[in-house]
Design an enzyme around this catalytic site. Structure first.
Site, PDB file in Angstrom:
ATOM      1  CB  SER A 106      95.627 130.531 -24.042  1.00 60.82           C
ATOM      2  OG  SER A 106      94.999 131.412 -23.140  1.00 60.82           O
ATOM      3  CG  ASP A 114      92.394 131.948 -25.618  1.00 56.68           C
ATOM      4  OD1 ASP A 114      92.932 130.977 -26.173  1.00 56.68           O
ATOM      5  OD2 ASP A 114      92.405 132.124 -24.384  1.00 56.68           O
TER       6      ASP A 114
END
Length: 333
Positions: free
Chosen positions: A60, A174
């Site tokens: 991320s 993610d």
């Protein structure tokens, strides 16, 4: 003939003294939204302590900061993000109500491509891995080839916030869902040490802030605009006449961010216990909300200060010399 040993440096006055090499580091950078801006300060402090980063794995926000560092553009990004005001952050958001997310993500990635440029991961000067999650195959994905910013876009795709990134027929989101602090992609890297930076640490008491009237007014206006938008998506419950007032429900983004933080913090703790780095630089998970990128200068300094404290107190397990083998090369899962 003399039987005394001859010092080669004295025998040849022109011989240059050997230059000690810098110890090398494989660096894992964890997820965390705006909190991940602390990675910038941590990286700069690691280098200031004389370490050479030769491999990076990021999840991320860690994938974003790590990828920009790998391109050699961290200073340009730091200057740009440090200049962002609250309304600048809002202008980078391209809202949408289709495709599985509230935000397309094209505007922010396009802006960063213009600022930083793009590159093929395999052409970067150091080993780089962006960690994402394959929704359909339900597994962690390590992105080590192809467009750097395509890989970053996949790794930052927080479910319901960003649209999933389609790559090779896969829906990627993610990487923090499965590996919030990606130590495992670095286990086989031939570096002397494996460091990890996590922004999922235990909550710490916040320092009181002193704000002037203008700052409070601007902050309230910003929160009002955000709250008004979110309120249209998920109305807050209100007490009817004669009823005891109920606590105000949290906004959708706040609730999602808090839930993700809790999940990632617990998962990170388990993963780090199973695959412990040589050194862990950990910041509390309440240093900021996930969207507070306008606090970049403060968050970068928090990362720098925490890294400085940890590195100063750390005693490396080995003393390295030019002839030493890489310490991390024999690691295994």
């Amino acid at each position: 003939m003399s039987s005394f040993p001859v010092d080669p440096t004295t025998a040849d006055p022109s011989a240059a003294p050997a230059v000690a090499r810098k110890p090398t580091v494989a660096l894992a950078l964890g997820a965390g939204g705006a909190k991940g801006l602390a990675h910038i300060g941590a990286i700069e402090e690691i280098e200031r302590h004389g370490y050479q980063i030769v491999a990076i794995a990021g999840t991320s926000m860690g994938a974003l900061v790590g990828g920009i560092y790998a391109m050699g553009k961290l200073q340009a990004y730091r200057e740009w993000v440090s200049a962002l005001a609250k309304m600048d952050v809002l202008k980078l958001v391209d809202w949408t109500f289709s495709g599985g997310g509230l935000i397309k993500g094209e505007r922010i990635i396009g802006t960063l491509r213009e600022l930083i440029g793009d590159a093929q991961i395999e052409d970067l000067p150091l080993a780089y891995t962006a960690v994402a999650t394959d929704l359909d195959r339900e597994r962690e994905i390590w992105l080590t080839r192809g467009s750097l910013f395509d890989a970053i876009r996949a790794s930052i795709a927080i479910p319901t916030v960003f649209r999933p990134q389609l790559m090779g027929g896969r829906r990627l989101v993610d990487g923090g869902l499965l590996n919030p602090v990606p130590v495992t992609p670095l286990i086989r890297e031939t570096a002397d040490y494996l460091f990890a930076v996590s922004v999922d640490g235990a909550i710490e008491a916040a320092k009181p802030e002193v704000a002037n009237d203008h700052a409070i007014e601007a902050q309230n206006g910003y929160r009002h605009r955000i709250g008004e938008f979110i309120g249209r998506l998920m109305p807050h419950g209100e007490a009817k006449a004669g009823e005891t007032p109920r606590p105000r429900d949290p906004g959708m983004l706040d609730l999602l961010a808090q839930s993700m933080d809790l999940m990632q913090a617990n998962l990170a703790r388990l993963r780090l216990a199973a695959y412990a780095p040589d050194l862990l630089i950990q910041l509390p998970r309440n240093i900021s909300m996930a969207y507070e990128f306008y606090r970049a200068r403060e968050l970068i300094e928090l990362g720098r200060e925490r890294a400085r404290t940890v590195l100063t107190d750390w005693k490396p397990p080995h003393h390295l010399s030019d002839g030493d083998n890489a310490l991390n090369g024999d690691r295994g899962p």
